[in-house]
Design a protein around this motif. Sequence first.
Motif, mmCIF file in Angstrom:
data_model
loop_
_atom_site.group_PDB
_atom_site.id
_atom_site.type_symbol
_atom_site.label_atom_id
_atom_site.label_comp_id
_atom_site.label_asym_id
_atom_site.label_seq_id
_atom_site.Cartn_x
_atom_site.Cartn_y
_atom_site.Cartn_z
ATOM 1 N N ALA A 150 44.565 -43.599 32.577
ATOM 2 C CA ALA A 150 45.080 -42.232 32.640
ATOM 3 C C ALA A 150 46.582 -42.244 32.878
ATOM 4 C CB ALA A 150 44.402 -41.440 33.754
ATOM 5 N N LEU A 151 47.266 -41.241 32.325
ATOM 6 C CA LEU A 151 48.652 -40.961 32.687
ATOM 7 C C LEU A 151 48.629 -40.062 33.913
ATOM 8 C CD1 LEU A 151 51.736 -41.070 31.903
ATOM 9 C CD2 LEU A 151 51.347 -38.900 30.733
ATOM 10 N N LEU A 152 49.537 -40.334 34.884
ATOM 11 C CA LEU A 152 49.542 -39.593 36.144
ATOM 12 C C LEU A 152 50.706 -38.624 36.285
ATOM 13 C CD1 LEU A 152 48.748 -42.549 38.565
ATOM 14 C CD2 LEU A 152 47.128 -40.995 37.470
ATOM 15 N N ALA A 305 41.091 -37.041 41.695
ATOM 16 C CA ALA A 305 42.082 -37.404 42.714
ATOM 17 C C ALA A 305 43.378 -36.624 42.511
ATOM 18 C CB ALA A 305 42.354 -38.903 42.669
ATOM 19 N N LEU A 306 43.754 -36.404 41.265
ATOM 20 C CA LEU A 306 44.969 -35.631 40.991
ATOM 21 C C LEU A 306 44.808 -34.165 41.381
ATOM 22 C CD1 LEU A 306 46.277 -36.995 37.564
ATOM 23 C CD2 LEU A 306 46.702 -37.815 39.875
ATOM 24 N N VAL A 310 45.382 -32.534 49.246
ATOM 25 C CA VAL A 310 46.353 -33.299 50.027
ATOM 26 C C VAL A 310 47.299 -34.060 49.106
ATOM 27 C CG1 VAL A 310 46.648 -35.144 51.727
ATOM 28 C CG2 VAL A 310 44.785 -33.497 51.983
ATOM 29 N N PHE A 311 46.747 -34.649 48.046
ATOM 30 C CA PHE A 311 47.583 -35.378 47.093
ATOM 31 C C PHE A 311 48.563 -34.432 46.407
ATOM 32 C CE2 PHE A 311 48.359 -36.913 42.737
ATOM 33 C CZ PHE A 311 48.940 -38.148 43.021
ATOM 34 N N GLN A 312 48.096 -33.264 45.992
ATOM 35 C CA GLN A 312 48.979 -32.312 45.333
ATOM 36 C C GLN A 312 50.082 -31.829 46.262
ATOM 37 O OE1 GLN A 312 46.659 -29.191 43.477
ATOM 38 N NE2 GLN A 312 46.263 -30.456 41.675
ATOM 39 N N GLN A 313 49.756 -31.637 47.530
ATOM 40 C CA GLN A 313 50.777 -31.237 48.501
ATOM 41 C C GLN A 313 51.835 -32.329 48.649
ATOM 42 O OE1 GLN A 313 48.625 -30.313 52.086
ATOM 43 N NE2 GLN A 313 48.035 -28.256 51.386
ATOM 44 N N PHE A 314 51.383 -33.586 48.710
ATOM 45 C CA PHE A 314 52.330 -34.699 48.810
ATOM 46 C C PHE A 314 53.250 -34.733 47.601
ATOM 47 C CE2 PHE A 314 53.299 -38.935 47.185
ATOM 48 C CZ PHE A 314 54.083 -39.443 48.209
ATOM 49 N N MET A 315 52.679 -34.623 46.411
ATOM 50 C CA MET A 315 53.483 -34.686 45.194
ATOM 51 C C MET A 315 54.489 -33.541 45.143
ATOM 52 S SD MET A 315 52.474 -37.413 43.485
ATOM 53 C CE MET A 315 52.675 -37.288 41.702
ATOM 54 N N ALA A 316 54.059 -32.339 45.548
ATOM 55 C CA ALA A 316 54.952 -31.182 45.533
ATOM 56 C C ALA A 316 56.066 -31.342 46.568
ATOM 57 C CB ALA A 316 54.161 -29.906 45.802
ATOM 58 N N GLN A 317 55.721 -31.821 47.753
ATOM 59 C CA GLN A 317 56.716 -31.987 48.811
ATOM 60 C C GLN A 317 57.765 -33.032 48.433
ATOM 61 O OE1 GLN A 317 54.283 -32.945 52.185
ATOM 62 N NE2 GLN A 317 53.632 -30.822 52.520
#
Length: 347
Positions: A150-152, A305-306, A310-317
Amino acid sequence: MATTTRRRSPSSRRADPGSGRTSAPSGGEAVMHGRRSWLRAGAGIAGAAALSGGVQASDWPNRPVTLIVPWAPGGGTDSVGRALGQALSRNLGVPVPVMNRAGGNGTVGHVAIRDAAPDGHTIGFVTPQLITGPLLGSVPVTWRELQPVALLNTDPGAITVGAQKPWRNLPEFLEEARRNPRSIRVGNSGQGGAWHMLSLELERKAGIELIHVPYASAGPALQDLVGGHIDAVTFSAVEVRAPVGGGQARMVAVAAPERMRTHPNVPTAREQGLDLDVSTWRGLATSRGTSTPALARLESAVRQALQDEVFQQFMAQQGFGIRFLGAPAFASFLGEQDTKYRAYFSN
């Protein structure tokens, strides 16, 4: 283009993930140890996975899933990898430990992914170096030898200078580079990496010459930037966020068509008269031979997972973008990237 090799200061030393000790940066992942070293590095993971025997797709995962990061700790890929590993672990119910396999401009880690047992219990990050490495020299692995998962995400690059430097914007930086050719030391990801390509594009389109200082990851480069050992870096806007936010560095341009939401006051290079559009991307791959059902379950786990809150918050932050492509679409994407870079290096 000039390249310098210099002794690293103590502040630029990085952690050795295998020993817990510290060691100097690897010379920007451009230090090649030969085919035997690469194969030995990958063999450890492959051998360990093989000892446990094959598994049926319905049993996956029946033990921890190892996530290989082909770069040193402290960079953008390492940060995304650790956050993704936690999200995958929450989704799968098994540990997903991150294993840093830096060296050879990503080749050590890519070989380890290729040589792992084809049971879906070892996955790893792939980046543009997987495409550019074979085009630049003798590298014992190509993207066609891996199984895309997958592309992330994708992230634009930026030109960032030390806070002690006088350049407040891109024109001032370029004026100095033209007045004193080969005087500005620019840290980047090493030959063939996306951020090396950004440095090359900057030179080509602005008609300047820089001193390229390659690093194993953004972490050691930023330490040297803050310490005044180099003058600028061409890493992603996300990777320089901490020193920029702390007033230790200054972003003078974003190499993207539009300004970033996380840095709305930083103009694009295009706004300042230079058409630069260079981004990196990160994806996941596993070894070829992984069964279709196991691959489908792995792709589904990554997709979920994407979507993890929590992961989305980390990526946005952190300012990281998220862009998902499943296995077939990601394979097509890699083919397009291969065509793009072949055209670049043939010119």
